[in-house]
Design a protein around this motif. Structure first.
Motif, PDB file in Angstrom:
ATOM      1  N   LYS A  80     -23.024 -21.475  30.129  1.00 19.22           N
ATOM      2  CA  LYS A  80     -23.605 -20.220  29.671  1.00 19.22           C
ATOM      3  C   LYS A  80     -24.970 -20.541  29.063  1.00 19.22           C
ATOM      4  O   LYS A  80     -25.140 -21.581  28.426  1.00 19.22           O
ATOM      5  N   PHE A 100     -35.541 -10.095  31.978  1.00 17.92           N
ATOM      6  CA  PHE A 100     -34.496 -10.720  32.777  1.00 17.92           C
ATOM      7  C   PHE A 100     -34.295 -12.162  32.356  1.00 17.92           C
ATOM      8  O   PHE A 100     -35.265 -12.868  32.072  1.00 17.92           O
ATOM      9  N   ARG A 112     -30.027 -16.750  39.951  1.00 20.99           N
ATOM     10  CA  ARG A 112     -29.134 -15.682  39.505  1.00 20.99           C
ATOM     11  C   ARG A 112     -29.846 -15.035  38.335  1.00 20.99           C
ATOM     12  O   ARG A 112     -30.597 -15.687  37.624  1.00 20.99           O
ATOM     13  N   TRP A 113     -29.605 -13.766  38.116  1.00 22.10           N
ATOM     14  CA  TRP A 113     -30.306 -13.088  37.041  1.00 22.10           C
ATOM     15  C   TRP A 113     -29.449 -11.997  36.427  1.00 22.10           C
ATOM     16  O   TRP A 113     -28.498 -11.511  37.021  1.00 22.10           O
ATOM     17  N   SER A 114     -29.805 -11.645  35.202  1.00 20.95           N
ATOM     18  CA  SER A 114     -29.217 -10.474  34.558  1.00 20.95           C
ATOM     19  C   SER A 114     -30.273  -9.854  33.651  1.00 20.95           C
ATOM     20  O   SER A 114     -31.157 -10.543  33.134  1.00 20.95           O
ATOM     21  N   LYS A 115     -30.172  -8.548  33.508  1.00 21.82           N
ATOM     22  CA  LYS A 115     -31.105  -7.801  32.678  1.00 21.82           C
ATOM     23  C   LYS A 115     -30.669  -7.945  31.217  1.00 21.82           C
ATOM     24  O   LYS A 115     -29.487  -7.854  30.900  1.00 21.82           O
ATOM     25  N   ILE A 116     -31.639  -8.164  30.344  1.00 23.72           N
ATOM     26  CA  ILE A 116     -31.395  -8.344  28.912  1.00 23.72           C
ATOM     27  C   ILE A 116     -32.127  -7.237  28.169  1.00 23.72           C
ATOM     28  O   ILE A 116     -33.305  -6.995  28.419  1.00 23.72           O
ATOM     29  N   SER A 130     -26.824 -14.234  29.162  1.00 21.20           N
ATOM     30  CA  SER A 130     -26.739 -13.653  30.489  1.00 21.20           C
ATOM     31  C   SER A 130     -25.322 -13.125  30.684  1.00 21.20           C
ATOM     32  O   SER A 130     -24.412 -13.492  29.945  1.00 21.20           O
ATOM     33  N   ASP A 131     -25.148 -12.275  31.679  1.00 21.28           N
ATOM     34  CA  ASP A 131     -23.795 -11.814  31.980  1.00 21.28           C
ATOM     35  C   ASP A 131     -23.203 -12.627  33.127  1.00 21.28           C
ATOM     36  O   ASP A 131     -22.263 -12.221  33.778  1.00 21.28           O
ATOM     37  N   PHE A 132     -23.762 -13.814  33.371  1.00 22.72           N
ATOM     38  CA  PHE A 132     -23.229 -14.695  34.403  1.00 22.72           C
ATOM     39  C   PHE A 132     -23.049 -16.103  33.849  1.00 22.72           C
ATOM     40  O   PHE A 132     -23.693 -16.481  32.883  1.00 22.72           O
TER      41      PHE A 132
END
Length: 172
Positions: A80, A100, A112-116, A130-132
């Motif tokens: 994480k 991101f 890989r990406w997630s919006k923050i 991140s959510d991944f």
């Protein structure tokens, strides 16, 4: 501008700590690469001789790019990524601003990406994650490349403080 001729700050690997017992990487502010980081109009970085507890302080940018890289491959497992951040009381430009967190394994890996959402970050240091998870398998190039990005809107923002970034194994 600082005494450097380069406007971008390149990470100092001595400011990255690896705790082998906990399989955890800690990146202090000077252990991260920061676009426009050598230009005091945009960022205030802690002095080289100062305590590692001082954050990097965003004065103003319209291109946010703060990145880190592990200097060796990660061991197999799930990881994480977390940035510990806060905002100054006069922070601006974060409402509706798509930031991101992105990461990839190896130079040729896929991001890989997630919006923050940094609009809800307050003046106290708090983690954003991140959510991944990063799932590391036994391949040759498992260096991790990661960062916080907002390079699409051209919107000016300021007042963000980056205390550190942490990459740690998620224990089963």
């Amino acid at each position: 501008m600082s005494s450097s001729n380069k406007p971008h700050y390149e990470a100092d690997v001595s400011k990255v700590d690896y705790d082998e017992g906990n399989n955890r990487w800690t990146f202090k502010p000077r252990g991260l690469s920061i676009i426009w980081g050598n230009d005091r109009r945009y960022w205030n970085l802690p002095d080289q001789s100062s305590s590692d507890e001082k954050p990097a302080e965003l004065v103003q940018v319209c291109w946010l790019e703060v990145t880190g890289t592990t200097n060796k491959s990660l061991k197999e497992g799930k990881y994480k990524i977390k940035f510990e951040v806060s905002k100054k009381t006069d922070a601006y430009g974060w409402d509706g601003c798509p930031v991101f967190m992105m990461a990839k394994l190896g130079k040729k890996g896929r991001y890989r990406w997630s919006k923050i959402d940094l609009s809800k970050v307050g003046t106290d240091k708090s983690p954003v994650t991140s959510d991944f998870d990063i799932d590391v398998k036994g391949t040759e190039d498992n260096k991790l490349y990661f960062g916080l990005y907002e390079v699409w809107t051209g919107k000016w923002k300021g007042g963000l403080q980056i205390h550190q970034a942490i990459v740690e194994e998620v224990k089963p």
